[in-house]
Design a protein around this motif. Structure first.
Motif, mmCIF file in Angstrom:
data_model
loop_
_atom_site.group_PDB
_atom_site.id
_atom_site.type_symbol
_atom_site.label_atom_id
_atom_site.label_comp_id
_atom_site.label_asym_id
_atom_site.label_seq_id
_atom_site.Cartn_x
_atom_site.Cartn_y
_atom_site.Cartn_z
ATOM 1 N N LEU A 161 0.805 -1.199 0.000
ATOM 2 C CA LEU A 161 0.000 0.000 0.000
ATOM 3 C C LEU A 161 0.840 1.251 0.000
ATOM 4 C CD1 LEU A 161 -0.340 1.506 3.042
ATOM 5 C CD2 LEU A 161 -1.411 -0.659 3.488
ATOM 6 N N THR A 162 2.122 1.127 0.265
ATOM 7 C CA THR A 162 2.936 2.336 0.241
ATOM 8 C C THR A 162 3.853 2.347 -0.975
ATOM 9 O OG1 THR A 162 4.573 1.278 1.633
ATOM 10 C CG2 THR A 162 2.906 2.596 2.717
ATOM 11 N N ALA A 163 4.786 1.424 -1.005
ATOM 12 C CA ALA A 163 5.800 1.492 -2.039
ATOM 13 C C ALA A 163 5.206 1.409 -3.437
ATOM 14 C CB ALA A 163 6.826 0.387 -1.849
ATOM 15 N N CYS A 164 4.148 0.650 -3.597
ATOM 16 C CA CYS A 164 3.635 0.480 -4.943
ATOM 17 C C CYS A 164 2.226 1.006 -5.103
ATOM 18 C CB CYS A 164 3.652 -0.992 -5.334
ATOM 19 S SG CYS A 164 5.286 -1.635 -5.350
ATOM 20 N N GLY A 165 1.744 1.683 -4.087
ATOM 21 C CA GLY A 165 0.342 2.071 -4.115
ATOM 22 C C GLY A 165 0.056 3.254 -4.984
ATOM 23 N N SER A 166 0.695 3.335 -6.124
ATOM 24 C CA SER A 166 0.468 4.512 -6.948
ATOM 25 C C SER A 166 0.231 4.144 -8.383
ATOM 26 C CB SER A 166 1.662 5.440 -6.831
ATOM 27 O OG SER A 166 1.499 6.493 -7.712
ATOM 28 N N ALA B 90 -2.013 8.678 -2.843
ATOM 29 C CA ALA B 90 -1.193 8.040 -3.858
ATOM 30 C C ALA B 90 -1.525 8.605 -5.237
ATOM 31 C CB ALA B 90 -1.416 6.541 -3.834
ATOM 32 N N HIS C 184 3.975 -5.160 -8.108
ATOM 33 C CA HIS C 184 3.363 -3.886 -8.492
ATOM 34 C C HIS C 184 1.863 -4.090 -8.547
ATOM 35 C CE1 HIS C 184 6.863 -1.327 -9.648
ATOM 36 N NE2 HIS C 184 7.447 -2.494 -9.425
ATOM 37 N N SER D 247 7.549 4.729 5.135
ATOM 38 C CA SER D 247 6.463 3.761 5.197
ATOM 39 C C SER D 247 5.102 4.443 5.109
ATOM 40 C CB SER D 247 6.570 2.911 6.459
ATOM 41 O OG SER D 247 6.570 3.738 7.593
ATOM 42 N N LEU D 248 5.091 5.757 5.081
ATOM 43 C CA LEU D 248 3.816 6.464 5.010
ATOM 44 C C LEU D 248 3.363 6.673 3.581
ATOM 45 C CD1 LEU D 248 4.258 9.341 7.582
ATOM 46 C CD2 LEU D 248 3.032 7.220 7.843
ATOM 47 N N LEU D 249 4.312 6.716 2.676
ATOM 48 C CA LEU D 249 3.987 7.230 1.349
ATOM 49 C C LEU D 249 4.095 6.172 0.272
ATOM 50 C CD1 LEU D 249 5.811 10.520 2.007
ATOM 51 C CD2 LEU D 249 3.379 10.307 1.584
ATOM 52 N N SER D 250 3.654 6.547 -0.901
ATOM 53 C CA SER D 250 3.563 5.600 -1.996
ATOM 54 C C SER D 250 4.718 5.784 -2.959
ATOM 55 C CB SER D 250 2.257 5.837 -2.717
ATOM 56 O OG SER D 250 2.230 7.182 -3.138
ATOM 57 N N ILE D 251 4.751 4.921 -3.942
ATOM 58 C CA ILE D 251 5.845 4.906 -4.902
ATOM 59 C C ILE D 251 5.944 6.215 -5.669
ATOM 60 C CG2 ILE D 251 5.363 4.107 -7.257
ATOM 61 C CD1 ILE D 251 6.881 1.614 -6.627
ATOM 62 N N GLY D 252 4.829 6.883 -5.870
ATOM 63 C CA GLY D 252 4.867 8.128 -6.640
ATOM 64 C C GLY D 252 5.185 9.347 -5.788
#
Lengths: 515, 321
Positions: free
Chosen positions: A19-24, A149, A423, B37-42
């Motif tokens: 939900l963070t690293a790929c949540g976009s 996101a 992803h 850890s709060l934010l997203s890939i973008g």
């Protein structure tokens, strides 16, 4: 004891990263006109009980209830379409439909969008929906402290005006065919709402009952709903941290349905049991072996193709998910409008791989380090890949890292040779048009196609252009798309009308019936 | 006794302060940035900077520590980085599960372990004495989560008499409902805990049984029951109580695993999530509360020992002999 603890922490981490690293995904493309179609839901059975409460089991508890304030995947699952509605809705089949927007017009230059709102819509607090609320809601996504996101999808907005209570006009600085699609992620919130982290004020068919943190969240039907009322008397989401506990709850009828089954081993006990239905839907989550296309040897497309051909993706998928999941051969999943099966572009063929390697000047192979996130399924996949590549003379060193390290080392600093990552989003093939993205794929042709697609006049043009881009990245083996995850919803046989694809973690509950 | 209480209380406060310093610093030694850890890939660099500012992780360490400690004095445990909600109330609501779970398990374990331990000692030469002793040995070797899974399989999945997990949405509004939910977790913890307790009770009883004073008392004409009641129990209880204190503290901390197995919304599941998300205020809050609980349990155990054994009352450390 220790291994159990590690796996529990791993499960939580996995949730955090997806939900963070790929949540976009600066989503690209949408429907130009509202599409018909009710989404792919499970078929109906028997006579329904209108007074039934639906007990839902999930691994994704919201962090808080504000989707621009770090609510995460969980709040999307519980609230999107159920409690909050957008101007548009992304159906379970991937199509975009009108929701709070009754109608909209686009100026001939494609830069001005005029939305007419549905009439007679009220928020749960009793306030009527006006254009000012819509303006407030879009601005909330764009705000400085917004953790949405989707923020980057809306950078082209020049101005938002409200000529009257039921009309919103948005001016863009560049054409964006995905604009309407992107709006399906913007919740329309009452601009008078006070606390959005523990309460809500939306227009959806349900209002928040109680949220007991760490345990459950209930939704009650909203009597003043403007549209078709729900087919049930409410929904309770029960949250679990361990997949085993979730499966036990389903086995003992403590829950009726599991939104997304994440433990493949558990499926057997439901599959051959007439009391349960295992639904094999389409997810949008892809497992990638992402090369750093900037550095040797992976700056050479031939090497990437060789690696791709040397790995038996089917066998990998089977070993993790059994008969579930799909091979897609590129980045686009079947629910995206520009999908096509590209599994034959780089087929599994060890001899071909060896030939390509020697052509590329690596007849004796080479070695590289594979940065592997420490949670499932990455370590399993890494071990498998190591074995496969050894057969063509490539030595893999597996470097296990945490989600946080991954974010800093790989995503931010681009300090890696190859990595594994899932992803999760739909319509995210457009990342290959961005040469600055972590994998560093830089093909001006693809960048041009992605930009052109966003500027298209029709969704057909857009789909055609993104299809081309998708073909090109497959031909270049920009990454190795190992497989598409299955989206498995397991439900009691007495349930019907539930979403089975769960695109972007949505879970529309208002059509669920229990008999 | 009053001086003792005062000194003991001062010791409690100092321990708590030292523990909080240690907690704070150790957490900051972990690699990684909670803003990630709060934010997203973008996420843009501006978004990350804004997130850092919002949670205060861009401030100097000392400043972060002083502000945390300042709030702690007023019982404010701060705000979660991730959820932006206050930590204190959530911990309080989780305690409604963890505290009853710990105490009930503890009680059950004591009720089971004391008689069995006694019999195992009293009949140490008989076959069932050895059997009980052997079983307790086995119990120590079995991990709690495995016992939990076994109980779920038998009582929830096969017999369908008890729930496999979860806790009522309205907590203790219906006590019977809440107790039913806690039944299997309590048995799980109690089984594992009583295994080691039996060992302690057995050895303490063996010591007493072989003691000179018991033999003397019986030589003076007292019955075995009378001798045990007047002198044996009290003497055996002293070492057992100190072990009980440690066991209770261990159970409180060790409930983490069992809570996960039974999907209980207790402190444990909150802690695991906090760690995964680098949510320092949550981790600090839970560990602080746990430390506090452990120190208080130790304090109470000391007091009880003094009530049982007058010889200890004049001392501070509790080592009279």
């Amino acid at each position: 004891m220790k291994s159990k603890m590690t796996s529990l922490v791993g499960a939580t981490l996995m949730v955090a990263l997806t939900l963070t690293a790929c949540g976009s995904g600066s989503g690209s493309g949408s429907e130009n006109a509202p599409a018909a179609g009710s989404g792919s839901t499970s078929s109906s059975t028997g006579s329904a009980d209108p007074n039934a409460t639906i007990e839902v089991g999930s691994l994704y508890e919201p962090q808080n209830l504000d989707n621009t304030g770090g609510g995460g995947q969980g709040v999307t699952e519980a609230f999107n379409g159920n409690v909050y509605e957008g101007l548009f809705k992304l159906g379970d089949d991937g199509k975009v439909e009108n929701l709070l927007a009754k109608d909209y017009k686009v100026s001939p230059d494609g830069l001005t969008y005029t939305f007419t709102l549905q009439s007679g819509v009220t928020f749960h607090s009793g306030d009527p929906l006006t254009s000012a609320d819509v303006k407030y809601s879009i601005e909330k996504v764009l705000a400085k402290d917004s953790q949405s996101a989707r923020k980057s999808s809306f950078t082209g907005i020049k101005s938002i005006t409200t000529p009257d209570d039921s009309t919103v006009t948005v001016k863009l600085s560049t054409k964006s065919i995905s604009f309407v699609y992107n709006l399906s992620y913007v919740w329309v919130i009452n601009n008078q709402a006070k606390d959005l982290t523990t309460s809500e004020d939306g227009t959806g068919p349900y209002k928040l009952g109680t949220w007991k943190r760490g345990s459950s969240l209930s939704l009650d039907p909203f009597a003043g709903y403007w549209g078709t009322p729900p087919t049930n008397k409410g929904v309770v989401f029960h949250y679990f941290t361990a997949a085993t506990a979730l499966n036990n709850a389903l086995l003992t009828n403590a829950v009726d349905i599991v939104t997304s089954e994440q433990s493949p081993d558990a499926l057997a006990q439901f599959k051959d049991n007439k009391d349960y239905k295992v639904n094999d839907g389409h997810s949008t989550t892809k497992l990638l072996l992402a090369f750093n296309d900037r550095v040797k040897p992976f700056d050479n497309a031939l090497v990437r193709k060789a690696v791709t051909s040397a790995i038996d993706n089917r066998k990998l998928l089977n070993s993790i998910w059994g008969d579930y999941g799909t091979l897609i051969g590129s980045m686009v999943p079947p629910t995206d409008p520009w999908y096509e099966d590209l599994t034959t572009v780089n087929p599994y063929d060890v001899e071909l791989a060896k030939k390509q390697l020697s052509e590329a000047g690596y007849a004796n192979g080479f070695s590289f380090t594979l940065d592997t996130p420490n949670y499932d399924p990455h370590p399993t996949a890494a071990t498998f890949i190591k074995g496969e590549l050894a057969k063509v003379g490539i030595t893999v060193t597996i470097n296990v890292i945490t989600a946080d390290e991954w974010y800093t080392k790989v995503f931010k600093n681009h300090d890696f040779a190859a990595t594994l990552q899932e992803h999760v989003n739909d319509r995210d093939v457009v990342w290959y048009g961005n040469p600055d993205f972590y994998w560093g794929y830089d093909n001006p042709e693809v960048t041009k196609l992605v930009n052109q697609a966003e500027q298209s006049d029709t969704t057909d043009d857009q789909a055609a252009l993104l299809k081309k881009a998708n073909q090109q990245i497959a031909a270049d083996a920009a990454s190795d798309w190992l497989y598409l995850y299955p989206q498995i919803v397991v439900a009691s046989s007495s349930l019907s009308g539930y979403p089975i694809n769960g695109l972007n973690s949505q879970f529309y509950a208002y059509t669920i019936k229990k008999s | 006794m009053a001086t003792y209480l005062l000194r003991r209380a001062a010791f409690l406060v100092i321990s708590l302060f030292l523990a909080s310093v240690l907690l704070f610093l150790l957490l900051r030694l972990l690699p990684g940035d909670p803003a990630n850890s709060l934010l997203s890939i973008g996420a843009t660099p501006e978004q990350i900077a804004a997130a850092r500012h919002q949670i205060g992780s861009d401030l100097p360490l000392l400043e972060q520590f002083v502000s945390w400690l300042g709030r702690l004095v007023t019982f404010d445990l701060g705000t979660s980085f991730v959820s932006t909600l206050p930590v204190g109330p959530e911990i309080a609501s989780r305690l409604a599960v963890t505290v009853p779970l710990t105490l009930l398990s503890f009680l059950l374990a004591v009720v089971v372990a004391v008689p069995i331990g006694f019999i195992a000692a009293y009949r140490s030469n008989s076959w069932y004495g050895s059997l009980l002793s052997g079983l307790s040995q086995l119990g120590i070797a079995v991990p709690a989560f495995w016992v939990g899974m076994l109980l779920i399989t038998v009582f929830s999945l096969r017999l369908r008499v008890l729930p496999a997990g979860g806790f009522p949405r309205d907590d203790w509004a219906d006590p019977a409902d809440a107790l039913t939910s806690l039944a299997l977790p309590v048995v799980t913890i109690a089984l594992v805990m009583s295994a080691s307790l039996i060992r302690y009770v057995r050895s303490a009883t063996l010591d007493v049984l072989g003691s000179d004073y018991l033999r003397t008392f019986r030589a003076l004409g007292s019955s075995f029951t009378g001798a045990m009641w007047r002198h044996g129990l009290r003497n055996a209880a002293v070492p057992v109580v100190s072990i009980l204190g440690i066991e209770l503290a261990t159970t409180f901390l060790g409930a983490v695993v069992v809570e996960s197995v039974f999907a209980l919304p207790g402190l444990g599941s909150m802690l695991i999530k906090g760690i995964a998300q680098h949510d320092y205020p949550v981790i600090q809050g839970i560990l602080f509360v746990s430390t506090f609980a452990v120190l208080v349990i130790g304090f109470v155990a000391d007091l009880v020992q003094r009530l049982i054994d007058p010889r200890l009352r004049g001392t501070v450390s509790g080592n009279a002999r």
